[in-house]
Design a protein around this motif. Structure first.
Motif, mmCIF file in Angstrom:
data_model
loop_
_atom_site.group_PDB
_atom_site.id
_atom_site.type_symbol
_atom_site.label_atom_id
_atom_site.label_comp_id
_atom_site.label_asym_id
_atom_site.label_seq_id
_atom_site.Cartn_x
_atom_site.Cartn_y
_atom_site.Cartn_z
ATOM 1 N N TRP A 1 -17.900 38.180 24.668
ATOM 2 C CA TRP A 1 -18.151 37.861 23.264
ATOM 3 C C TRP A 1 -19.491 37.145 23.143
ATOM 4 O O TRP A 1 -19.829 36.290 23.951
ATOM 5 C CB TRP A 1 -17.049 36.969 22.704
ATOM 6 C CG TRP A 1 -15.759 37.675 22.433
ATOM 7 C CD1 TRP A 1 -15.256 38.766 23.083
ATOM 8 C CD2 TRP A 1 -14.798 37.317 21.448
ATOM 9 N NE1 TRP A 1 -14.037 39.103 22.561
ATOM 10 C CE2 TRP A 1 -13.731 38.231 21.555
ATOM 11 C CE3 TRP A 1 -14.726 36.316 20.501
ATOM 12 C CZ2 TRP A 1 -12.619 38.172 20.741
ATOM 13 C CZ3 TRP A 1 -13.613 36.248 19.693
ATOM 14 C CH2 TRP A 1 -12.575 37.177 19.806
ATOM 15 N N GLU A 2 -20.226 37.490 22.107
ATOM 16 C CA GLU A 2 -21.494 36.805 21.891
ATOM 17 C C GLU A 2 -21.223 35.398 21.342
ATOM 18 O O GLU A 2 -20.148 35.124 20.804
ATOM 19 C CB GLU A 2 -22.404 37.611 20.974
ATOM 20 C CG GLU A 2 -21.835 37.905 19.623
ATOM 21 C CD GLU A 2 -22.759 38.774 18.799
ATOM 22 O OE1 GLU A 2 -22.967 38.426 17.628
ATOM 23 O OE2 GLU A 2 -23.263 39.785 19.315
ATOM 24 N N ILE B 1 -14.456 31.888 16.372
ATOM 25 C CA ILE B 1 -13.042 31.809 16.751
ATOM 26 C C ILE B 1 -12.650 30.364 17.063
ATOM 27 O O ILE B 1 -11.532 29.942 16.775
ATOM 28 C CB ILE B 1 -12.690 32.780 17.913
ATOM 29 C CG1 ILE B 1 -11.183 33.032 17.979
ATOM 30 C CG2 ILE B 1 -13.194 32.281 19.249
ATOM 31 C CD1 ILE B 1 -10.647 33.952 16.941
ATOM 32 N N LEU C 1 -11.865 39.382 14.339
ATOM 33 C CA LEU C 1 -11.858 38.524 15.535
ATOM 34 C C LEU C 1 -10.438 38.247 16.012
ATOM 35 O O LEU C 1 -10.159 38.289 17.205
ATOM 36 C CB LEU C 1 -12.564 37.196 15.240
ATOM 37 C CG LEU C 1 -14.072 37.197 15.219
ATOM 38 C CD1 LEU C 1 -14.589 35.799 14.915
ATOM 39 C CD2 LEU C 1 -14.640 37.686 16.528
ATOM 40 N N HIS D 1 -12.564 36.410 29.713
ATOM 41 C CA HIS D 1 -12.960 37.610 28.991
ATOM 42 C C HIS D 1 -13.802 37.254 27.761
ATOM 43 O O HIS D 1 -14.853 37.865 27.528
ATOM 44 C CB HIS D 1 -11.728 38.415 28.566
ATOM 45 C CG HIS D 1 -12.082 39.692 27.881
ATOM 46 N ND1 HIS D 1 -12.253 40.864 28.565
ATOM 47 C CD2 HIS D 1 -12.323 39.970 26.574
ATOM 48 C CE1 HIS D 1 -12.590 41.816 27.700
ATOM 49 N NE2 HIS D 1 -12.633 41.299 26.482
ATOM 50 N N ILE D 2 -13.345 36.279 26.998
ATOM 51 C CA ILE D 2 -14.091 35.872 25.800
ATOM 52 C C ILE D 2 -15.453 35.308 26.187
ATOM 53 O O ILE D 2 -16.465 35.614 25.562
ATOM 54 C CB ILE D 2 -13.265 34.879 24.960
ATOM 55 C CG1 ILE D 2 -12.062 35.611 24.341
ATOM 56 C CG2 ILE D 2 -14.124 34.225 23.874
ATOM 57 C CD1 ILE D 2 -11.074 34.708 23.630
ATOM 58 N N ARG D 3 -15.494 34.498 27.234
ATOM 59 C CA ARG D 3 -16.780 33.948 27.688
ATOM 60 C C ARG D 3 -17.743 35.057 28.138
ATOM 61 O O ARG D 3 -18.934 34.997 27.863
ATOM 62 C CB ARG D 3 -16.571 32.971 28.840
ATOM 63 C CG ARG D 3 -16.007 31.635 28.438
ATOM 64 C CD ARG D 3 -15.963 30.697 29.650
ATOM 65 N NE ARG D 3 -15.250 29.484 29.351
ATOM 66 C CZ ARG D 3 -15.795 28.428 28.754
ATOM 67 N NH1 ARG D 3 -17.059 28.461 28.389
ATOM 68 N NH2 ARG D 3 -15.082 27.346 28.516
ATOM 69 N N MET E 1 -19.643 34.801 17.899
ATOM 70 C CA MET E 1 -18.228 35.176 17.830
ATOM 71 C C MET E 1 -17.358 34.061 18.414
ATOM 72 O O MET E 1 -16.315 33.723 17.855
ATOM 73 C CB MET E 1 -17.976 36.486 18.581
ATOM 74 C CG MET E 1 -18.597 37.697 17.940
ATOM 75 S SD MET E 1 -18.589 39.151 19.014
ATOM 76 C CE MET E 1 -16.843 39.499 19.131
ATOM 77 N N ARG E 2 -17.804 33.498 19.527
ATOM 78 C CA ARG E 2 -17.060 32.382 20.144
ATOM 79 C C ARG E 2 -17.018 31.188 19.201
ATOM 80 O O ARG E 2 -15.965 30.568 19.019
ATOM 81 C CB ARG E 2 -17.682 31.998 21.483
ATOM 82 C CG ARG E 2 -17.450 33.044 22.565
ATOM 83 C CD ARG E 2 -17.807 32.542 23.948
ATOM 84 N NE ARG E 2 -19.185 32.127 24.088
ATOM 85 C CZ ARG E 2 -20.169 32.897 24.526
ATOM 86 N NH1 ARG E 2 -19.934 34.151 24.881
ATOM 87 N NH2 ARG E 2 -21.388 32.431 24.637
ATOM 88 N N MET F 1 -9.064 41.376 17.693
ATOM 89 C CA MET F 1 -9.653 41.563 19.014
ATOM 90 C C MET F 1 -9.111 40.534 20.004
ATOM 91 O O MET F 1 -8.752 40.879 21.135
ATOM 92 C CB MET F 1 -11.185 41.467 18.935
ATOM 93 C CG MET F 1 -11.799 42.630 18.231
ATOM 94 S SD MET F 1 -13.615 42.697 18.140
ATOM 95 C CE MET F 1 -14.184 41.126 18.595
ATOM 96 N N ALA F 2 -9.051 39.278 19.587
ATOM 97 C CA ALA F 2 -8.563 38.223 20.469
ATOM 98 C C ALA F 2 -7.105 38.454 20.838
ATOM 99 O O ALA F 2 -6.722 38.275 22.012
ATOM 100 C CB ALA F 2 -8.743 36.857 19.796
#
Length: 72
Positions: A38-39, A46, A6, A33-35, A42-43, A9-10
């Motif tokens: 990412w499922e 992180i 994670l 992008h994360i919103r 995953m959010r 990727m972040a």
């Protein structure tokens, strides 16, 4: 998912948006992008990582994750 994946990727997302001269727009780009891609689990993972205070994330990524945590 492993935290190291994670984080990698972040930080890759952050590296892309870091070229944006406007810091606020860079943070918003990472956040969006994360919103969008990412499922939820995953959010959550992180967010928990950032809340523990670890410093492996780029500063704009950590800030974006804090925004996500503040308004899920």
């Amino acid at each position: 998912m492993d935290n190291s994946n994670l984080i990698k990727m972040a930080n890759n997302i952050g590296a892309f948006f870091k070229s944006e001269p406007d810091r606020v727009l860079a943070i918003q780009g990472v956040e969006q992008h994360i919103r969008n891609f990412w499922e939820p689990r995953m959010r959550k993972q992180i967010i928990a990582y950032v809340e523990k205070g670890d410093q492996e994330l780029l500063d704009i990524v950590a800030e974006a994750v804090k925004h996500i945590a503040a308004k899920p």
